[in-house]
Design a protein around this motif. Structure first.
Motif, PDB file in Angstrom:
ATOM      1  N   PRO A 184      19.232  37.445  56.855  1.00 16.36           N
ATOM      2  CA  PRO A 184      18.762  38.526  55.972  1.00 16.36           C
ATOM      3  C   PRO A 184      19.364  39.887  56.277  1.00 16.36           C
ATOM      4  O   PRO A 184      19.369  40.760  55.411  1.00 16.36           O
ATOM      5  CB  PRO A 184      17.240  38.522  56.199  1.00 16.36           C
ATOM      6  N   ASP A 185      19.883  40.097  57.482  1.00 16.31           N
ATOM      7  CA  ASP A 185      20.440  41.410  57.835  1.00 16.31           C
ATOM      8  C   ASP A 185      21.935  41.509  57.576  1.00 16.31           C
ATOM      9  O   ASP A 185      22.558  42.513  57.912  1.00 16.31           O
ATOM     10  CB  ASP A 185      20.156  41.712  59.319  1.00 16.31           C
ATOM     11  N   GLN A 186      22.533  40.470  56.983  1.00 16.54           N
ATOM     12  CA  GLN A 186      23.971  40.455  56.771  1.00 16.54           C
ATOM     13  C   GLN A 186      24.366  41.426  55.661  1.00 16.54           C
ATOM     14  O   GLN A 186      23.775  41.433  54.584  1.00 16.54           O
ATOM     15  CB  GLN A 186      24.433  39.043  56.409  1.00 16.54           C
ATOM     16  N   ALA A 187      25.378  42.234  55.927  1.00 15.60           N
ATOM     17  CA  ALA A 187      25.872  43.185  54.930  1.00 15.60           C
ATOM     18  C   ALA A 187      26.882  42.482  54.030  1.00 15.60           C
ATOM     19  O   ALA A 187      27.620  41.608  54.470  1.00 15.60           O
ATOM     20  CB  ALA A 187      26.512  44.385  55.610  1.00 15.60           C
ATOM     21  N   PRO A 188      26.955  42.853  52.754  1.00 11.97           N
ATOM     22  CA  PRO A 188      27.921  42.220  51.853  1.00 11.97           C
ATOM     23  C   PRO A 188      29.353  42.623  52.209  1.00 11.97           C
ATOM     24  O   PRO A 188      29.598  43.671  52.809  1.00 11.97           O
ATOM     25  CB  PRO A 188      27.526  42.757  50.471  1.00 11.97           C
ATOM     26  N   SER A 189      30.308  41.766  51.845  1.00 17.66           N
ATOM     27  CA  SER A 189      31.727  42.062  52.069  1.00 17.66           C
ATOM     28  C   SER A 189      32.457  42.036  50.737  1.00 17.66           C
ATOM     29  O   SER A 189      31.961  41.510  49.735  1.00 17.66           O
ATOM     30  CB  SER A 189      32.343  41.046  53.037  1.00 17.66           C
ATOM     31  N   ALA A 190      33.655  42.584  50.752  1.00 19.70           N
ATOM     32  CA  ALA A 190      34.446  42.645  49.525  1.00 19.70           C
ATOM     33  C   ALA A 190      35.084  41.308  49.178  1.00 19.70           C
ATOM     34  O   ALA A 190      35.403  41.051  48.010  1.00 19.70           O
ATOM     35  CB  ALA A 190      35.527  43.710  49.667  1.00 19.70           C
ATOM     36  N   LYS A 191      35.273  40.432  50.152  1.00 20.79           N
ATOM     37  CA  LYS A 191      36.067  39.224  49.967  1.00 20.79           C
ATOM     38  C   LYS A 191      35.621  38.343  48.791  1.00 20.79           C
ATOM     39  O   LYS A 191      36.471  37.867  48.027  1.00 20.79           O
ATOM     40  CB  LYS A 191      36.084  38.412  51.260  1.00 20.79           C
ATOM     41  N   PRO A 192      34.302  38.108  48.596  1.00 21.54           N
ATOM     42  CA  PRO A 192      33.919  37.242  47.470  1.00 21.54           C
ATOM     43  C   PRO A 192      34.315  37.803  46.107  1.00 21.54           C
ATOM     44  O   PRO A 192      34.368  37.061  45.125  1.00 21.54           O
ATOM     45  CB  PRO A 192      32.395  37.141  47.608  1.00 21.54           C
ATOM     46  N   TRP A 193      34.588  39.100  46.022  1.00 17.06           N
ATOM     47  CA  TRP A 193      34.906  39.734  44.744  1.00 17.06           C
ATOM     48  C   TRP A 193      36.408  39.929  44.558  1.00 17.06           C
ATOM     49  O   TRP A 193      36.844  40.397  43.499  1.00 17.06           O
ATOM     50  CB  TRP A 193      34.190  41.082  44.638  1.00 17.06           C
ATOM     51  N   LEU A 194      37.204  39.577  45.550  1.00 18.62           N
ATOM     52  CA  LEU A 194      38.646  39.800  45.469  1.00 18.62           C
ATOM     53  C   LEU A 194      39.338  38.711  44.651  1.00 18.62           C
ATOM     54  O   LEU A 194      38.941  37.544  44.672  1.00 18.62           O
ATOM     55  CB  LEU A 194      39.259  39.816  46.872  1.00 18.62           C
ATOM     56  N   ASP A 195      40.377  39.098  43.940  1.00 20.58           N
ATOM     57  CA  ASP A 195      41.279  38.136  43.314  1.00 20.58           C
ATOM     58  C   ASP A 195      42.414  37.891  44.307  1.00 20.58           C
ATOM     59  O   ASP A 195      43.318  38.707  44.448  1.00 20.58           O
ATOM     60  CB  ASP A 195      41.827  38.698  41.998  1.00 20.58           C
ATOM     61  N   LEU A 196      42.363  36.770  45.004  1.00 20.41           N
ATOM     62  CA  LEU A 196      43.304  36.490  46.084  1.00 20.41           C
ATOM     63  C   LEU A 196      44.524  35.689  45.619  1.00 20.41           C
ATOM     64  O   LEU A 196      45.299  35.216  46.439  1.00 20.41           O
ATOM     65  CB  LEU A 196      42.586  35.743  47.208  1.00 20.41           C
ATOM     66  N   ARG A 197      44.681  35.570  44.297  1.00 24.27           N
ATOM     67  CA  ARG A 197      45.875  34.892  43.784  1.00 24.27           C
ATOM     68  C   ARG A 197      47.071  35.825  43.906  1.00 24.27           C
ATOM     69  O   ARG A 197      47.111  36.890  43.305  1.00 24.27           O
ATOM     70  CB  ARG A 197      45.681  34.501  42.325  1.00 24.27           C
ATOM     71  N   ILE A 198      48.065  35.401  44.673  1.00 22.53           N
ATOM     72  CA  ILE A 198      49.276  36.204  44.821  1.00 22.53           C
ATOM     73  C   ILE A 198      50.187  35.996  43.616  1.00 22.53           C
ATOM     74  O   ILE A 198      50.772  36.950  43.088  1.00 22.53           O
ATOM     75  CB  ILE A 198      49.989  35.846  46.130  1.00 22.53           C
ATOM     76  N   GLN A 199      50.305  34.746  43.176  1.00 18.02           N
ATOM     77  CA  GLN A 199      51.012  34.474  41.928  1.00 18.02           C
ATOM     78  C   GLN A 199      50.527  33.144  41.372  1.00 18.02           C
ATOM     79  O   GLN A 199      49.955  32.316  42.088  1.00 18.02           O
ATOM     80  CB  GLN A 199      52.523  34.467  42.123  1.00 18.02           C
ATOM     81  N   ASN A 200      50.777  32.948  40.076  1.00 17.26           N
ATOM     82  CA  ASN A 200      50.353  31.718  39.410  1.00 17.26           C
ATOM     83  C   ASN A 200      51.384  31.391  38.336  1.00 17.26           C
ATOM     84  O   ASN A 200      51.271  31.811  37.191  1.00 17.26           O
ATOM     85  CB  ASN A 200      48.960  31.877  38.803  1.00 17.26           C
ATOM     86  N   VAL A 201      52.419  30.657  38.728  1.00 11.71           N
ATOM     87  CA  VAL A 201      53.541  30.349  37.846  1.00 11.71           C
ATOM     88  C   VAL A 201      53.391  28.919  37.337  1.00 11.71           C
ATOM     89  O   VAL A 201      53.204  27.996  38.122  1.00 11.71           O
ATOM     90  CB  VAL A 201      54.884  30.500  38.598  1.00 11.71           C
ATOM     91  N   PRO A 202      53.483  28.700  36.013  1.00 11.47           N
ATOM     92  CA  PRO A 202      53.400  27.324  35.485  1.00 11.47           C
ATOM     93  C   PRO A 202      54.508  26.446  36.050  1.00 11.47           C
ATOM     94  O   PRO A 202      55.653  26.881  36.227  1.00 11.47           O
ATOM     95  CB  PRO A 202      53.564  27.526  33.966  1.00 11.47           C
ATOM     96  N   LYS A 203      54.170  25.215  36.298  1.00  9.07           N
ATOM     97  CA  LYS A 203      55.086  24.262  36.928  1.00  9.07           C
ATOM     98  C   LYS A 203      56.384  24.098  36.145  1.00  9.07           C
ATOM     99  O   LYS A 203      57.476  24.077  36.714  1.00  9.07           O
ATOM    100  CB  LYS A 203      54.374  22.914  37.080  1.00  9.07           C
ATOM    101  N   GLU A 204      56.263  23.996  34.815  1.00 11.22           N
ATOM    102  CA  GLU A 204      57.437  23.700  34.004  1.00 11.22           C
ATOM    103  C   GLU A 204      58.417  24.867  33.906  1.00 11.22           C
ATOM    104  O   GLU A 204      59.542  24.711  33.419  1.00 11.22           O
ATOM    105  CB  GLU A 204      57.006  23.289  32.593  1.00 11.22           C
ATOM    106  N   GLN A 205      58.030  26.046  34.384  1.00  6.21           N
ATOM    107  CA  GLN A 205      58.906  27.207  34.294  1.00  6.21           C
ATOM    108  C   GLN A 205      59.789  27.384  35.532  1.00  6.21           C
ATOM    109  O   GLN A 205      60.675  28.226  35.547  1.00  6.21           O
ATOM    110  CB  GLN A 205      58.079  28.477  34.068  1.00  6.21           C
TER     111      GLN A 205
END
Length: 502
Positions: free
Chosen positions: A177-198
């Motif tokens: 109950p005393d744990q402070a929230p962190s930013a990590k769950p709200w981060l978009d951690l995708r560095i890139q997302n390139v379709p396979k066929e490209q």
């Protein structure tokens, strides 16, 4: 009575009948919220598309606040270097929040502690629209489980049960109950997302070597093969030229990791020089060609190791933007040993063709020869397999299992990697172990084993003895060969002279 007088009476009766039916109809059913006593906790004027930011912090740790803001139509984690935020997660959360209702469970400030809803115990949520310093909504969240929790409005003692466990949404662990929230769950951690066929090519630059792979054309468009199932990409090594075949599945796995690359966290981009990203030791580049458009390249740079996370490295897409931390396993998949991507064959010797073994260790050399089974005689059938004997000591016992183990290890010996080190740097100028295999046709194959590579877990140096290439073989291969040679050494317990038969 005349018909003229009956018509008005009939009209009156019809009207009365209609009124009676209308009066007997059931009243309109109440709304579900009225039936179960649900109450809106969010003003109806507060819509999800009007929310421009929100804050999260634990009441006992207000300084450890997570701030998310919408800027130019994109969500960022303002409290974490303005890193890109997970828009999908935020939109789902705000949509649920905009219609939040709760069932009243208590109305007493004296009971707030029982629900972990005091100002110090609760998780605070402030939602903003137009005024950045004046929240349009201020809620406190207490204990809960699953998808249900208890909440109250700031400054009030009315406690509601709601279908939202804010702590879980914020990534907090249940039971702390005393744990402070962190930013990590709200981060978009995708560095890139390139379709396979490209993807049409991949280049890998590391401190030890550069590699370039390209894909080969698949089945022609419109053919039966293309219509049934799309062919898997056929990868070819175009640089450097090496006499080893490509493992297409391994290259495809590497490309899949790179084109959908994700990080573990985001760090301060102002410290780029400290991360080694100005002159990165590792770079992975994809050649991307969407449809009929011109091909372009995307490069992911990997810098120094993260001091607090062994094996993890700093990473960035391009020359600007967020700096991520990628885990060790991702680094290893992007830059594996050469033997992971290529079939680095050191030896391939059919066991049944070997007729002589010459072994050398610690300056001592000895040989064994294969002898064909003797012809069968009545009452004394010959053995079905050939036997091995020491040259010069035919009566000494040969450990057949050790011979089998040695031949098995050399039958198809693949290396983990190639080394650019000189023989004098690998111990191969004075190898501690030599194995020479002589074939039926008279030609020989040799294997030399040198010293360990930095640490024993990284393998051992090896060569064919011709000085052309220096290989790195797995530690388990070195151990297998060393154990087999030790058991085949004259004078060892397993090669003691057999007692004479009476």
């Amino acid at each position: 009575m005349s018909p003229k007088r009956l018509l008005p009476l009939l009209g009156i009766l019809i009207v009365l009948g209609v009124l009676a039916v209308l009066l007997k109809r059931s009243p309109a059913p109440p709304q579900l919220a009225q039936e179960v006593g649900l109450e809106r906790l969010v003003p109806q004027t507060l819509r999800d598309d009007s929310m421009s930011g929100f804050d999260l912090y634990h009441g006992a740790k207000p300084q450890e606040i997570v701030r998310l803001r919408k800027r130019d139509g994109a969500w960022v984690v303002a409290s974490h270097f303005d890193a890109p935020a997970n828009t999908t997660k935020i939109q789902q959360f705000l949509t649920q929040l905009s219609t939040l209702q709760g069932e009243l469970r208590a109305d007493s400030t004296a009971l707030l502690g029982d629900f972990q809803l005091t100002d110090e115990q609760a998780l605070h949520l402030k939602v903003y629209i137009d005024t950045p310093d004046q929240p349009a909504l201020y809620l406190l969240a207490g204990k809960g489980s699953g998808t249900n929790g208890f909440m109250r409005r700031a400054g009030e003692g009315r406690i509601y049960s709601v279908n939202l466990y804010l702590q879980s949404t914020a990534g907090l662990t249940s039971g702390t109950p005393d744990q402070a929230p962190s930013a990590k769950p709200w981060l978009d951690l995708r560095i890139q997302n390139v379709p396979k066929e490209q993807v049409s090519a991949v280049e890998l630059h590391s401190p030890t070597r550069d590699l370039q792979f390209t894909t080969q054309p698949g089945a022609p468009a419109g053919s039966t093969e293309a219509a049934s199932t799309p062919p898997a990409p056929a990868w070819k090594l175009v640089a450097p030229e090496l006499p080893y075949s490509v493992k297409p599945d391994a290259v495809e796995s590497l490309v899949a990791t790179l084109r959908t690359l994700q990080g573990d966290d985001v760090v301060d981009p102002a410290k780029t020089p400290e991360y080694g990203l100005d002159t990165p030791p590792y770079r992975a580049t994809l050649t991307v060609q969407p449809g009929d458009q011109e091909a372009r390249q995307t490069t992911v740079s990997l810098g120094n190791e993260v001091p607090t996370k062994s094996g993890s490295r700093y990473a960035r897409l391009g020359d600007t933007g967020p700096v991520y931390i990628v885990p060790q396993w991702t680094v290893q998949r992007l830059f594996p040993t050469l033997g992971t991507l290529l079939d680095v064959r050191l030896l391939q010797v059919p066991q049944e063709e070997v007729v002589r073994l010459t072994l050398q260790e610690d300056g001592e050399s000895w040989s064994l020869e294969r002898h064909a089974p003797e012809a069968s005689t009545a009452g004394n059938p010959a053995e079905s397999t050939a036997t091995w004997q020491f040259v010069g000591s035919p009566d000494a016992t040969v450990d057949a299992a050790a011979v089998t183990s040695l031949l098995g290890a050399t039958a198809q010996l693949n290396a983990d990697d190639l080394s650019a080190n000189l023989p004098s740097q690998t111990g191969l100028d004075r190898p501690r172990l030599r194995v020479t295999l002589t074939m039926r046709d008279g030609h020989t194959e040799r294997l030399l084993l040198g010293q360990a590579v930095e640490q024993d877990s990284k393998g051992y140096y090896a060569s064919r003895g011709d000085g052309a290439e220096v290989f790195i073989v797995p530690t388990i291969t070195n151990q297998t060969l060393t154990d087999a040679v030790a058991k085949l050494k004259p004078g060892s317990a397993s090669t003691a002279k057999a007692p004479a038969k009476p």
